[in-house]
Design an enzyme around this catalytic site. Structure first.
Site, PDB file in Angstrom:
ATOM      1  N   ARG A   1      -8.624  -6.845  -8.119  1.00  0.00           N
ATOM      2  CA  ARG A   1      -9.550  -7.761  -8.238  1.00  0.00           C
ATOM      3  C   ARG A   1     -10.938  -7.266  -8.371  1.00  0.00           C
ATOM      4  O   ARG A   1     -11.288  -6.049  -8.290  1.00  0.00           O
ATOM      5  CB  ARG A   1      -9.513  -8.679  -6.845  1.00  0.00           C
ATOM      6  CG  ARG A   1      -9.971  -7.632  -5.798  1.00  0.00           C
ATOM      7  CD  ARG A   1     -10.350  -8.369  -4.538  1.00  0.00           C
ATOM      8  NE  ARG A   1     -10.988  -7.348  -3.726  1.00  0.00           N
ATOM      9  CZ  ARG A   1     -10.332  -6.702  -2.657  1.00  0.00           C
ATOM     10  NH1 ARG A   1      -8.965  -6.402  -2.708  1.00  0.00           N
ATOM     11  NH2 ARG A   1     -11.039  -5.880  -1.912  1.00  0.00           N
TER      12      ARG A   1
ATOM     13  N   GLU B   1       0.046   8.327   8.209  1.00  0.00           N
ATOM     14  CA  GLU B   1      -0.674   9.054   7.673  1.00  0.00           C
ATOM     15  C   GLU B   1      -1.481  10.000   8.808  1.00  0.00           C
ATOM     16  O   GLU B   1      -1.795   9.576   9.774  1.00  0.00           O
ATOM     17  CB  GLU B   1      -1.870   8.360   6.958  1.00  0.00           C
ATOM     18  CG  GLU B   1      -1.470   7.792   5.723  1.00  0.00           C
ATOM     19  CD  GLU B   1      -2.701   7.238   4.785  1.00  0.00           C
ATOM     20  OE1 GLU B   1      -3.817   6.827   5.301  1.00  0.00           O
ATOM     21  OE2 GLU B   1      -2.417   6.946   3.558  1.00  0.00           O
TER      22      GLU B   1
ATOM     23  N   LYS C   1       0.725  -1.493   0.173  1.00  0.00           N
ATOM     24  CA  LYS C   1      -0.003   0.038   0.025  1.00  0.00           C
ATOM     25  C   LYS C   1       0.787   1.180  -0.073  1.00  0.00           C
ATOM     26  O   LYS C   1       0.467   2.348  -0.482  1.00  0.00           O
ATOM     27  CB  LYS C   1      -1.019  -0.020   1.354  1.00  0.00           C
ATOM     28  CG  LYS C   1      -1.778  -1.265   1.343  1.00  0.00           C
ATOM     29  CD  LYS C   1      -2.807  -1.479   0.088  1.00  0.00           C
ATOM     30  CE  LYS C   1      -3.305  -2.914   0.135  1.00  0.00           C
ATOM     31  NZ  LYS C   1      -4.128  -3.019  -1.052  1.00  0.00           N
TER      32      LYS C   1
HETATM   33  C1  MV4 Z   1      -7.916   6.063   6.923  1.00  0.00           C
HETATM   34  C2  MV4 Z   1      -8.939   6.613   7.663  1.00  0.00           C
HETATM   35  C3  MV4 Z   1      -8.763   7.893   8.081  1.00  0.00           C
HETATM   36  N1  MV4 Z   1      -7.782   8.506   7.654  1.00  0.00           N
HETATM   37  N2  MV4 Z   1      -6.880   6.623   6.694  1.00  0.00           N
HETATM   38  C4  MV4 Z   1     -10.088   1.807   6.837  1.00  0.00           C
HETATM   39  C5  MV4 Z   1      -9.870   0.569   5.704  1.00  0.00           C
HETATM   40  C6  MV4 Z   1      -8.736   0.879   4.983  1.00  0.00           C
HETATM   41  N3  MV4 Z   1      -9.131   0.395   3.621  1.00  0.00           N
HETATM   42  C7  MV4 Z   1      -8.445   2.492   5.241  1.00  0.00           C
HETATM   43  N4  MV4 Z   1      -9.257   2.691   6.198  1.00  0.00           N
HETATM   44  C8  MV4 Z   1      -9.338   4.084   6.734  1.00  0.00           C
HETATM   45  N5  MV4 Z   1      -8.295   4.713   6.466  1.00  0.00           N
HETATM   46  C9  MV4 Z   1      -6.564   7.801   7.070  1.00  0.00           C
HETATM   47  N6  MV4 Z   1      -5.476   8.655   6.910  1.00  0.00           N
HETATM   48  C10 MV4 Z   1     -10.200   5.971   8.014  1.00  0.00           C
HETATM   49  C11 MV4 Z   1     -10.293   4.846   7.572  1.00  0.00           C
HETATM   50  C12 MV4 Z   1     -11.661   4.153   7.772  1.00  0.00           C
HETATM   51  C13 MV4 Z   1     -12.365   3.817   6.948  1.00  0.00           C
HETATM   52  C14 MV4 Z   1     -12.039   3.499   5.437  1.00  0.00           C
HETATM   53  C15 MV4 Z   1     -13.131   3.085   4.502  1.00  0.00           C
HETATM   54  C16 MV4 Z   1     -14.138   2.457   4.859  1.00  0.00           C
HETATM   55  C17 MV4 Z   1     -14.490   2.575   6.079  1.00  0.00           C
HETATM   56  C18 MV4 Z   1     -13.595   2.926   7.101  1.00  0.00           C
HETATM   57  C19 MV4 Z   1     -14.021   3.046   8.460  1.00  0.00           C
HETATM   58  C20 MV4 Z   1     -13.032   3.387   9.398  1.00  0.00           C
HETATM   59  C21 MV4 Z   1     -11.951   4.082   9.072  1.00  0.00           C
END
Ligand code: MV4
Length: 458
Positions: A292, A200, A116
């Site tokens: 995917r 991040e 990532k």
């Molecule tokens: C984050 C974020 C806030 N800030 N990155 C969670 C799954 C992963 N794919 C990335 N995620 C997140 N990354 C930063 N810098 C909040 C989340 C996140 C989230 C992201 C996508 C879908 C649901 C989520 C639920 C909580 C937090």
């Protein structure tokens, strides 16, 4: 075109792929574990081969057995579906070595995007905004802490090999930085055999919006617009919709072009998804790319009237993508509710078991993708999704009302499901208003009485 395809997966996605193969005149081979012998994917495929016992590690993750099945049945290609071996670059490479087409991106693209932090560097190199943070993986813990102090808390530490919420630690203040950093490293090492982590800024209450990509072997790349996947609980998506009610047409166009630039830069082929976080001001940040087909691809199919799985097969067979970006239009609004064998009134506890009664909804604008039926036993070994219910309509309001109607018709007896939860969401003012974020489910569960999550009446 391929003559015969092996589907290295189970459940609804195996069925989804088998169905399109049938329509294209391609023969299919299912593989299955001992507990999946009654699954519809086994019954609807032309041939089926048992590859081991229930645990995924002894069946669906056994590349050697899958290649054994592929050899016996003499297939031209393998479709990995999602999960299991779908984003395993070694598996993709072994397919190439055996002269079997892997229906997905090139092994090197899977590897590049699977890290990532390297995916973020690719996005940065084509000037797509990323969440501010470390430049690649953290090399020095002291430098990382200095960076966190200067960015400001909260920050988030993510495993480079992670994704989908696995291996993430929130750091709320400077005092807890080293502790969380160590935890993140050791969790990443344990879960992925790779302790590399990156840093991040934490975006509070983001919208989670992703773009569907299609790319052929000639370098032609288009996007099939966006999906809003903000309705999730503990990183498990529960409800998705397309197009996102939060995006303006201007932002949609801009993010779509950004997604295509990233796919171009990494030499992407086949179907993929570019994920973004969008903050309340409409600033967007690339976070990761999924190499995917995804669970929620169906809503993009309904919105654009493009069969994504068909294009996966055509592209892998070397056909040119004949759809131009200008012809990709929003034709419908679509919503998907994941029907899981979980009890929403008991903290979404999984409840595998026998489906005693099954009646699935139908009618105009309703699509049910599922491998289950009355008498089917849901094994405890795999994820709890039993069906995807998709409704579409000319307007968002119609898609929501249709979803409420279809959920009300749906009868699954013998187990608890997420049907009552989704039904309550369809009536929720916050959902109907359309500017929900990833915090929606938490807030919704706080304001919704348990009775509403149990209600099964028509
Ligand atoms: C984050 C974020 C806030 N800030 N990155 C969670 C799954 C992963 N794919 C990335 N995620 C997140 N990354 C930063 N810098 C909040 C989340 C996140 C989230 C992201 C996508 C879908 C649901 C989520 C639920 C909580 C937090």
């Amino acid at each position: 075109m391929f003559e015969k395809v092996l589907i290295a997966n189970r459940g609804e996605i195996a069925l989804r792929i088998i169905r399109t193969c049938r329509e294209l005149g391609i023969k299919t081979v299912a593989v299955y574990s001992e507990v999946d012998d009654q699954s519809l994917h086994v019954q609807l495929a032309d041939e089926a081969i048992c590859i081991g016992s229930a645990a995924s590690a002894d069946s669906y993750l056994r590349a050697d057995r899958i290649f054994g099945a592929a050899e016996i049945t003499n297939v031209d290609a393998i479709h990995p579906g999602y999960g299991f071996l779908a984003e395993n670059s070694t598996f993709a490479e072994q397919c190439c070595d055996c002269n079997i087409a892997f229906i997905g991106p090139l092994p090197e693209t899977i590897a590049k995007m699977g890290d990532k932090s390297s995916a973020k560097n690719i996005a940065k190199s084509v000037h797509v905004p990323c969440v501010p943070g470390s430049d690649g993986v953290i090399e020095s813990e002291l430098e990382a802490k200095k960076l966190a102090d200067s960015i400001g808390y909260p920050v988030i530490i993510k495993a480079a090999a992670g994704g989908g919420g696995k291996g993430m630690r929130l750091v709320n203040n400077s005092v807890s930085f080293y502790k969380e950093y160590k935890m993140a490293r050791s969790e990443a090492e344990k879960s992925f055999g790779n302790g590399a982590v990156y840093l991040e800024k934490y975006i509070e209450e983001p919208h989670h919006i992703e773009f569907q990509i299609l790319a052929d072997k000639n370098g032609k790349i288009i996007h099939l617009l966006d999906r809003d996947c903000s309705i999730q609980r503990r990183y498990q998506k529960l409800i998705e919709e397309a197009p996102s009610p939060f995006l303006s047409e201007k932002l949609r166009g801009e993010m779509g072009r950004a997604a295509v630039k990233i796919a171009e830069k990494c030499g992407y082929q086949n179907a993929g998804t570019v994920e973004f976080l969008v903050d309340r001001n409409g600033s967007y940040y690339f976070i990761e790319m999924n190499a995917r087909i995804q669970v929620e691809h169906g809503i993009s199919e309904e919105v654009t009237d493009i069969d994504i799985v068909k294009w996966q097969l055509l592209i892998a067979a070397g056909e040119k993508l004949t759809i131009d970006q200008k012809n990709v239009k929003i034709r419908k609004h679509a919503i998907e509710c994941r029907i899981n064998a979980e009890d929403p009134a008991k903290n979404f506890a999984p409840c595998p078991g026998d489906i005693a009664l099954y009646y699935s909804p139908g009618g105009y604008g309703v699509r049910v993708d599922s491998h289950v039926y009355a008498g089917y036993r849901i094994p405890q070994y795999y994820d709890s999704m039993v069906a995807k219910l998709i409704t579409s309509g000319e307007t968002r309001e119609l898609a929501i009302n249709r979803m409420y109607r279809a959920l009300s018709e749906y009868l699954i007896g013998g187990i608890k499901t997420t049907i009552p939860f989704s039904r309550a969401v369809m009536m929720d003012k916050g959902f109907i208003a359309g500017n929900y974020t990833t915090k929606f489910v938490e807030d919704f569960l706080e304001r919704t009485p348990l009775d509403a999550l149990n209600f099964e009446g028509y």
